[in-house]
Design a protein around this motif. Structure first.
Motif, short mmCIF file in Angstrom:
data_model
loop_
_atom_site.label_atom_id
_atom_site.label_comp_id
_atom_site.label_asym_id
_atom_site.label_seq_id
_atom_site.Cartn_x
_atom_site.Cartn_y
_atom_site.Cartn_z
N GLY A 207 4.41 3.90 -2.81
CA GLY A 207 3.41 2.95 -2.34
C GLY A 207 3.79 1.49 -2.44
O GLY A 207 2.95 0.62 -2.23
N GLY B 36 5.57 -0.12 1.72
CA GLY B 36 4.69 -0.39 2.85
C GLY B 36 5.04 0.29 4.16
O GLY B 36 4.26 0.25 5.10
N GLN C 203 2.69 3.29 6.10
CA GLN C 203 1.26 3.13 6.32
C GLN C 203 0.83 3.72 7.66
O GLN C 203 1.50 3.55 8.67
CB GLN C 203 0.87 1.66 6.29
N PRO D 285 -5.27 2.96 7.04
CA PRO D 285 -5.43 2.57 5.64
C PRO D 285 -4.65 3.48 4.68
O PRO D 285 -4.68 3.25 3.47
CB PRO D 285 -6.93 2.72 5.41
N LEU D 286 -3.99 4.48 5.20
CA LEU D 286 -3.37 5.49 4.33
C LEU D 286 -1.89 5.21 4.12
O LEU D 286 -1.19 4.78 5.04
CB LEU D 286 -3.54 6.87 4.96
N PHE D 287 -1.45 5.45 2.91
CA PHE D 287 -0.02 5.49 2.64
C PHE D 287 0.37 6.97 2.69
O PHE D 287 -0.11 7.77 1.87
CB PHE D 287 0.30 4.94 1.24
N LYS E 124 1.74 8.44 -0.77
CA LYS E 124 0.91 8.73 -1.95
C LYS E 124 -0.47 9.28 -1.61
O LYS E 124 -1.05 10.00 -2.41
CB LYS E 124 0.80 7.50 -2.87
N ASP E 125 -1.01 8.95 -0.44
CA ASP E 125 -2.28 9.55 -0.03
C ASP E 125 -2.02 10.88 0.68
O ASP E 125 -2.88 11.76 0.71
CB ASP E 125 -3.04 8.62 0.91
#
Lengths: 277, 376
Positions: free
Chosen positions: A244, A247, A250, A253-255, A258-259
């Motif tokens: 994360g 960058g 992306q 709004p999500l990475f 990690k998301d």
């Protein structure tokens, strides 16, 4: 080595290399020397580092029960993955991870399962299949739909056969372009979905493959009556750090690092159709 | 307890000398190459006495003042991230051995810094990068090592530039936290500084130099200085529902129009105090026995930023500009719970085309498609 530095790889020797297709191979890594081994959940990925060449995010395609080794099925398409192909048993590479979210396999208990894979997208789904096979009786119908470019690009052919014959799974394969020896289906993977056996109200679906394939797969699954919340999608984006910081990955709004990479469909649906997001 | 004090010009010099005597490297504003940038300073004499600046979209000029003010300039093209999140940094080194290779982290004690003259907007920017690099799921040990012991002497703004809009972003003009000491430069009737104490370290330092308790009139003068800055603010942004406004206007024609002007030069991301994106480069020596990994600033405006096998996700400049602006003001909120813009105005001044983020936002709001920015 600083164990608290999430950016520092740890060395892991290659135990075996399996050639899957002309440009796809599987590395078996020995991670038993790493404290804690490499306990992972199906769907997670590692960062693999080739000395002096670079690092690439690669999904874990082995059995999550085995924390002493890691299996990675890799397509040689870039500088790092081509260097990974040149590794031989005994060579050492660097590993970081595991990272990212997992397929919700626990939620599959008592339900039908539809797995839809495009090409190398089958690799991060194989740990799911291993998980389901271990207690096959806990699940209803299990459908595995695989698409490949050509018959020579079909992954894990021996295992597909075993899953079909011994795993009580409906395994279906289609190719974009057949060859003279091909007796199977030709067409896109979504055509296989007409033949899945499942109760749409009690089904969990997992899909990984090219974005365009996943878009049509989700549309078809929804048409079959499977709820958006029951559909899980694994995304790919450029990743440099996996934690994360960089960058690059992306997606709205999500990475993805990690998301994701595995997202419940409703979480990414608002962004999925936006061009060049 | 009193926490407002007065020191003289000499007192400020003594304070800087004390910081230096404590083994800290002082980083402060200096005039170089026609701009005010941050670099190592030895003391008071290096500060940009009598220099101000005039900024507009795509324009930055230094301007001589006749009052000898030390902190009468606006946003510097340089942000403090240069020292906390360096433009290029070796993360680790690997050395080949008979049985493979060994990797050693380069995360180590950096120089002990004192930042002199940090503005309110930049304090907020530092807090935002703290959140991204230290306070999320993973902690960047390199950033954390630089951030941990830094001493911050803030400088309250007594003027604002034409590209400033910190008041809109609620990040200024008055700094209220995030500093060890904060000074307000008072020029009349005599050159002196009102100091606010923000930490124990700040209080200890102040106790070692001559100072006196500030009177009500001094405090009123300091507050007035900030109010003057607020009144001068050259730009404004309406932040109401800005997240839904931008999410709902992903297909707005304005992105393509702006892309006709945007050079994708990445200047805005380089000068932005919150932009944190980086890329990795691996280097090897000629023998191939040693490798090192270098992390350097990257920009979402480059074509390779979104590269995945088979192509680039954001092939057009419109999608890159949309990514940058939407990240700053919308998705940043979902990711980190704050806006990613502090209103420093650097991206406006340093855009060679003079593209103005406040104007872009105003246009999208004025031509809001499907009412995305309206109250629910």
């Amino acid at each position: 080595m600083d164990a608290s530095d999430p950016l520092c790889p740890r060395p892991a020797p290659v135990r075996a290399v399996h050639h899957e297709t002309a440009d796809v191979f599987t590395l078996i890594l020995d991670v038993s020397a790493i404290p804690g081994g490499a306990a992972f959940a199906p769907g997670q990925f590692m960062m693999l580092y080739v000395f002096g060449v670079g690092e690439a995010p690669i999904s874990i395609s082995g059995d999550a029960r085995d924390s002493r080794t890691l299996a990675h099925t890799i397509r040689a398409v870039g500088g790092v993955t081509r260097a990974l192909r040149n590794l031989r048993p005994g060579d050492v590479l660097g590993v970081r991870g595991p990272y990212g979210s997992a397929w919700p396999v626990a939620a599959a208990r008592g339900r039908d399962v539809v797995i839809v894979a495009g090409g190398i997208g089958l690799a991060p789904l194989r740990p799911v299949i291993y998980h389901l096979l271990r207690r096959r009786e806990d699940y209803g119908h299990i459908n595995i739909c695989c698409g490949a470019r050509s018959p020579g690009d079909i992954l894990y052919t021996g295992e597909l056969q075993r899953w079909r014959e011994e795993g009580d799974m409906q395994v279906m394969v289609t190719v974009d372009h057949g060859d003279p020896g091909w007796r199977g289906q030709v067409g896109v993977v979504t055509e296989l979905l007409d033949r899945v056996r499942c109760d749409p109200a009690n089904t969990l679906a997992f899909t990984c493959g090219p974005e365009i394939m996943m878009r049509f797969t989700v549309r078809k699954l929804r048409e079959l009556g499977i709820a958006g919340e029951a559909i899980h999608v694994s995304m790919e984006r450029n990743m440099h750090c996996a934690v994360g910081f960089c960058g690059h990955c992306q997606f709205g709004p999500l990475f993805v690092c990690k998301d994701g990479p595995v997202f419940p469909w409703p979480r990414i649906a608002p962004f999925f159709g936006i061009r060049e997001l | 307890m009193e926490n407002r004090f007065l020191i003289t010009l000499e007192g400020l010099g003594a304070l800087l000398a004390e910081l230096k005597g404590m083994g800290r490297t002082l980083i402060g504003p200096v005039v170089r190459d026609g701009a005010i940038v941050y670099d190592e300073i030895t003391g008071l004499r290096d500060l940009p006495a009598g220099w101000g600046d005039v900024q507009e979209a795509g324009r930055y000029r230094l301007e001589k003042r006749d009052d000898g003010a030390l902190f009468a300039y606006n946003s510097s093209p340089m942000a403090w991230k240069r020292f906390l999140h360096p433009p290029a940094l070796t993360l680790w080194k690997a050395r080949r051995r008979d049985d493979g290779f060994r990797i050693e982290s380069e995360a180590q004690a950096p120089p002990l810094h004192a930042f002199i003259g940090v503005r309110a907007c930049d304090l907020r920017a530092i807090a935002i990068q703290d959140r991204v690099l230290m306070e999320d799921r993973f902690r960047d040990p390199h950033y954390a090592a630089r951030r941990r012991d830094v001493f911050i002497l803030a400088a309250q703004c007594a003027q604002a530039g034409n590209t400033c809009f910190c008041a809109s972003m609620d990040s200024g003009p008055r700094a209220t936290q995030g500093f060890d000491l904060a000074l307000t430069e008072l020029l009349h009737p005599e050159h002196r500084f009102l100091l606010e104490v923000g930490s124990e370290a700040g209080g200890r330092l102040l106790s070692r130099v001559p100072h006196q308790v500030a009177g009500e009139a001094d405090w009123a003068a300091a507050l007035q200085a900030t109010e003057n800055a607020r009144a001068q603010m050259g730009r404004h942004v309406d932040t109401r529902n800005i997240k839904t406004l931008l999410y709902g206007n992903a297909e707005h024609p304005r992105w393509e129009e702006t892309a006709q002007r945007c050079l994708a030069c990445a200047n805005c991301t380089m000068v932005c105090p919150t932009c944190f994106c980086t890329a990795i480069e691996d280097h090897t020596d000629l023998e191939g026995s040693e490798a090192r990994r270098v992390r350097h600033w990257d920009s979402c405006f480059t074509s390779q930023f979104s590269h995945i096998h088979g192509g680039v996700v954001r092939a057009g400049i419109a999608s890159r500009y949309r990514q940058w602006l939407t990240h700053k003001l919308a998705s940043w909120q979902d990711q980190f719970g704050t806006l990613g813009c502090v209103g420093c105005g650097r991206c406006i001044s340093w855009c060679p085309e003079g593209i103005d983020i406040t104007e872009e936002l105003a246009v999208i709001r004025a031509q809001d498609q499907n009412g995305a920015g309206e109250d629910a």
